[in-house]
Scaffold this active site. Sequence first.
Site, PDB file in Angstrom:
ATOM      1  N   LYS A  54       0.876  -1.169   0.000  1.00  0.00           N
ATOM      2  CA  LYS A  54       0.000   0.000   0.000  1.00  0.00           C
ATOM      3  C   LYS A  54       0.912   1.217   0.000  1.00  0.00           C
ATOM      4  O   LYS A  54       1.894   1.270   0.756  1.00  0.00           O
ATOM      5  CB  LYS A  54      -0.869  -0.012   1.270  1.00  0.00           C
ATOM      6  N   ILE A  55       0.617   2.165  -0.846  1.00  0.00           N
ATOM      7  CA  ILE A  55       1.354   3.430  -0.861  1.00  0.00           C
ATOM      8  C   ILE A  55       0.355   4.573  -0.991  1.00  0.00           C
ATOM      9  O   ILE A  55      -0.806   4.366  -1.350  1.00  0.00           O
ATOM     10  CB  ILE A  55       2.372   3.520  -2.024  1.00  0.00           C
ATOM     11  N   ALA A 108      -2.335  13.264   1.451  1.00  0.00           N
ATOM     12  CA  ALA A 108      -2.854  14.361   2.271  1.00  0.00           C
ATOM     13  C   ALA A 108      -1.967  15.599   2.168  1.00  0.00           C
ATOM     14  O   ALA A 108      -2.466  16.732   2.058  1.00  0.00           O
ATOM     15  CB  ALA A 108      -2.969  13.912   3.732  1.00  0.00           C
ATOM     16  N   HIS A 151      -6.788   8.880   8.263  1.00  0.00           N
ATOM     17  CA  HIS A 151      -7.188   7.693   9.024  1.00  0.00           C
ATOM     18  C   HIS A 151      -8.255   8.045  10.063  1.00  0.00           C
ATOM     19  O   HIS A 151      -9.147   8.832   9.814  1.00  0.00           O
ATOM     20  CB  HIS A 151      -5.969   7.019   9.643  1.00  0.00           C
TER      21      HIS A 151
END
Length: 268
Positions: A54-55, A108, A151
């Site tokens: 995951k990146i 983000a 998150h």
Amino acid sequence: MLKFGISPCPNDTFIFFGIIEKKVNTQGLNFDFVIEDVETLNSLCLEKALDISKISSHAFYYLKEDYEVIPSGGALSEQGPVVITKNPEKLKNLSTIKLALPGRFTTASLLMWFYWQKNFTDKKYMVEFMPFYEIIDKVTEQKADLGVLIHEGRFIYSLKGLHLVADLGEFWIKECSLPIPLGCIVCKKSLSIKETVNRIIKESLHYAYCHFDEAVKFTKKYSQELNEEVIKMHIQTYVNEFSFDMGQKGIMAINELIKKIPEDGIWS
């Protein structure tokens, strides 16, 4: 043994629960899972230290020569990172704003760069990159004027007395009319295992939904926020139809994001 990186956030641990706990057929592939903050995963992939990971979609800009995107397992949504502050009135009088961001290569941080260029042209900035789970405390203690939350943080900031400045997801969708390409799963092009890994991830995701309570319980081992309702809200927000297959719309969203990255980088 293939090194496979995922983050500890609930959407990742939910999706990959079936693989980690050996509940699904991995079709002869063996995985050694590395569970780290997504910025750490970005850095490990930049060093080519992970075979599958995951990146952040932002990081893919720097990885596209060596890695390819797997259609399933990613994080695309209509809800994204949020910009928060302790004291909204204070911002108006500052000539320099201290920013707390969750890693240089996170999506983000890139979205915040785009937002800053349109809304804070009269301000200077001081940026500090840190693990995502430290940002709420940094802003609460007023050691940063603005923080960008990812998150679980986006669901609990108001409980900490913090105020919303901007929803970067809403900002992105207004700009591009595409889902927010927060993160994706990639594998090394040299391995030629993309289709096999894609099938395994889909099976794992299907298993998690069929054993939902068991999968949610598993995510608690890694989540920063232990409240089960927050965890479920996180999963419902970031595990969706794009997690099974991002499709052409998802690819378009990633391409749109990375084509906007300036050649001289961001937050220099």
